[in-house]
Structures are given as structure tokens and as C-alpha cells.
Write a protein that holds these residues in place. Structure first.
Motif, short mmCIF file in Angstrom:
data_model
loop_
_atom_site.label_atom_id
_atom_site.label_comp_id
_atom_site.label_asym_id
_atom_site.label_seq_id
_atom_site.Cartn_x
_atom_site.Cartn_y
_atom_site.Cartn_z
N ASP A 129 0.83 -1.21 0.00
CA ASP A 129 0.00 0.00 0.00
C ASP A 129 0.86 1.26 0.00
O ASP A 129 0.55 2.24 0.68
CB ASP A 129 -0.93 0.03 1.23
CG ASP A 129 -2.03 -1.01 1.14
OD1 ASP A 129 -2.38 -1.39 0.01
OD2 ASP A 129 -2.53 -1.43 2.19
N GLU A 148 1.24 3.60 -2.03
CA GLU A 148 0.61 4.84 -2.50
C GLU A 148 -0.17 5.56 -1.41
O GLU A 148 -0.57 6.72 -1.60
CB GLU A 148 -0.34 4.56 -3.68
CG GLU A 148 0.35 4.10 -4.95
CD GLU A 148 0.60 2.59 -4.97
OE1 GLU A 148 1.22 2.10 -5.91
OE2 GLU A 148 0.15 1.91 -4.02
N PHE A 149 -0.39 4.88 -0.27
CA PHE A 149 -1.20 5.48 0.79
C PHE A 149 -0.41 5.77 2.07
O PHE A 149 -1.00 6.03 3.11
CB PHE A 149 -2.38 4.55 1.10
CG PHE A 149 -3.26 4.29 -0.09
CD1 PHE A 149 -4.13 5.25 -0.57
CD2 PHE A 149 -3.17 3.08 -0.77
CE1 PHE A 149 -4.92 5.02 -1.68
CE2 PHE A 149 -3.96 2.84 -1.89
CZ PHE A 149 -4.84 3.80 -2.35
N SER A 175 -2.70 11.13 -3.63
CA SER A 175 -3.62 10.07 -3.23
C SER A 175 -4.25 10.35 -1.87
O SER A 175 -5.32 9.84 -1.55
CB SER A 175 -2.90 8.72 -3.19
OG SER A 175 -2.44 8.37 -4.48
N TYR A 195 -6.78 5.77 -7.12
CA TYR A 195 -6.45 5.93 -5.71
C TYR A 195 -7.34 6.91 -4.93
O TYR A 195 -7.54 6.75 -3.74
CB TYR A 195 -5.00 6.39 -5.54
CG TYR A 195 -3.99 5.54 -6.28
CD1 TYR A 195 -3.87 4.17 -6.01
CD2 TYR A 195 -3.16 6.10 -7.24
CE1 TYR A 195 -2.94 3.39 -6.68
CE2 TYR A 195 -2.23 5.32 -7.92
CZ TYR A 195 -2.13 3.98 -7.64
OH TYR A 195 -1.21 3.21 -8.31
#
Length: 254
Positions: A103, A105-106, A139, A172
Motif C-alpha cells: 500500500d 501509494e497510501f 492520493s 487511488y
């Protein structure tokens, strides 16, 4: 919850850091509690508000890769209602370290959860690229604020930026909105400036802020003193422009 606004453009030299610093300072001047996050390895937002990036112990790098909670990184500036999550060159290696993280991207979104209720606005100065760090920030942001220099090359990079935004929205963050577009280094005496401004307005419509930021020696001098233009030169036309942009953001936020 505080509103997270990413100040982003993959093209360098468009006034991105200048806009992040001065919008954050103006929102603080209007009584809002503001956190400015320096997410650019160059650390210019950090030095631009008077913090020595060489003396930073816990930076945005430590927060993003999960070494430290964001609360430990925050330093208070001397400017009204303005706090800073500083940055330095350490962040340059973060993209490589994030590749193997689940994860990934978060990471940004998760790291900000403890402070979203503490601040009215969180302004993020993104790096001048569309790499993993910028994608991470977008995102986890509510909106993107785009500074665009009034020159031909600014239009060339615009399609790439908008294509990236569409992908982020679809993969996202479907709620990512365009906060607005700031016309920077504006010189209304030249035909090129007027033509480029007209093209940008055709593309973005009423998302273009009504107050362009003019070319100014004083605006360029202010960071060398570690001061936002509001405090360096209250009578500057740039101060007036950024105050009015901040007012528009407050109105947009309701």
C-alpha cells in the motif's frame, strides 16, 4: 477535519514552493491553524519560513517511510498560526525505499491521520516531478493547487499533469479536486503572457484564480530572509495577490 491541499506541478521554476509558503502564511494570517509540509528534497519551503534545514532532526522523510509519527517532526515557525513539517535531502531516497512497501501509494495518507483534526489547513509543497512521492501526496489530498507560469512551456506540461490527475482519481483518490490554478510570474505588458493566460482560462475556466501573481524582485528576495512576502513586504502587489487567493480558498471551503 483539516483540508489537505497539495501544491503541485511537475515542471520546476513555476512558483510552486513560493505559492505553498505564501498561501500557508496568508491562511495563518486570517486566523486559520496551518501546517505547511515540505515534501521537496530541496527543502526550500523549510528555509523559506526561516527554519535551518541543516539542523532538522526529524523530517518529512522519517514521517513518510514510517520511522517517526508526524507530530514529532512538526516545528513552530515565528509566523502567525503557521507550523512546519520540514524536509531535507534525505527525502531523495524515499522513492526507492517505498517500492517494496505494501500500500505504498497510501503512506502519506496514513501518516497524516493523527493531525488532520489539529489543523484547519495542511498545505503540501510537492516535489517538481510526477514520481511516487507526488502520487502518494495526491492520493491522500483533498485537492490540488496548480501554479502555472505564463509561458509556452507551461502549456506543454499541462496535458501530462492532467493525465496523471485522471489516473490518480480513477485508481487511488476519486475525490481529488482541482482547488485552483495560480498564474505566476505574470506580466500583463507582454502579448505572450496574455495569450498563455487566455489559453489556461479556456482550459480551467473559473478554476483560475482572479488574482495573478506578478513578477517581483521582492518576492524573490523574501526566501533569502526566511520570510513569507506578507511579512517581508506588506505593500507588495504579490502580498495582495496571495492574500486574495487565500480568501478565495477560504470561500471555496465554505
Amino acid at each position: 477535519m483539516g483540508k489537505i491541499i497539495a501544491v503541485a506541478n511537475q515542471k520546476g521554476g513555476v512558483g510552486k514552493t513560493t505559492s505553498a509558503i505564501n498561501i500557508a502564511a496568508c491562511l495563518g494570517h486570517f486566523g486559520k491553524k496551518v501546517l505547511l509540509i515540505d515534501a521537496d528534497p530541496q527543502g526550500n519551503s523549510t528555509s523559506g519560513v526561516g527554519v535551518d534545514k541543516e539542523k532538522v532532526e526529524i523530517s518529512f522523510y522519517d514521517v513518510l517511510i514510517g520511522n517517526e509519527p508526524i507530530e514529532k517532526s512538526v516545528v513552530e515557525t515565528q509566523w502567525e498560526n503557521l507550523s512546519l513539517c520540514p524536509c531535507n535531502i534525505d527525502l531523495a531516497g524515499a522513492e526507492i525505499e517505498l517500492v517494496g512497501v505494501s500500500d505504498r501509494e497510501f503512506q502519506f495518507s496514513k501518516s497524516l491521520e493523527p493531525v488532520r483534526n489539529v489543523y484547519d489547513y495542511i498545505i503540501v509543497d510537492c516535489p517538481p516531478s510526477l514520481g511516487l512521492i507526488t502520487i502518494n501526496i495526491l492520493s491522500g489530498s483533498d485537492s490540488i493547487l496548480i501554479p502555472l507560469q505564463c509561458e509556452y512551456f507551461a502549456l506543454e506540461g499541462l496535458s501530462q499533469l492532467m493525465n496523471t490527475l485522471r489516473k490518480i482519481k480513477s485508481r487511488y483518490n476519486e475525490n481529488l479536486a482541482v482547488e485552483g490554478v495560480i498564474l505566476t510570474m505574470y506580466d500583463g505588458r507582454t502579448n505572450l503572457t496574455l495569450q498563455v493566460a487566455e489559453e489556461i482560462k479556456k482550459y480551467f475556466g473559473d478554476k483560475v484564480f482572479k488574482f495573478p501573481v506578478p513578477r517581483s524582485v521582492r518576492l524573490g528576495e523574501a526566501p533569502s530572509y526566511g520570510e513569507p512576502i506578507l511579512y517581508y513586504d506588506k505593500r507588495s502587489r504579490c502580498t495582495e495577490a496571495y492574500l486574495n487567493i487565500a480568501k478565495d480558498i477560504l470561500e471555496n471551503h465554505g
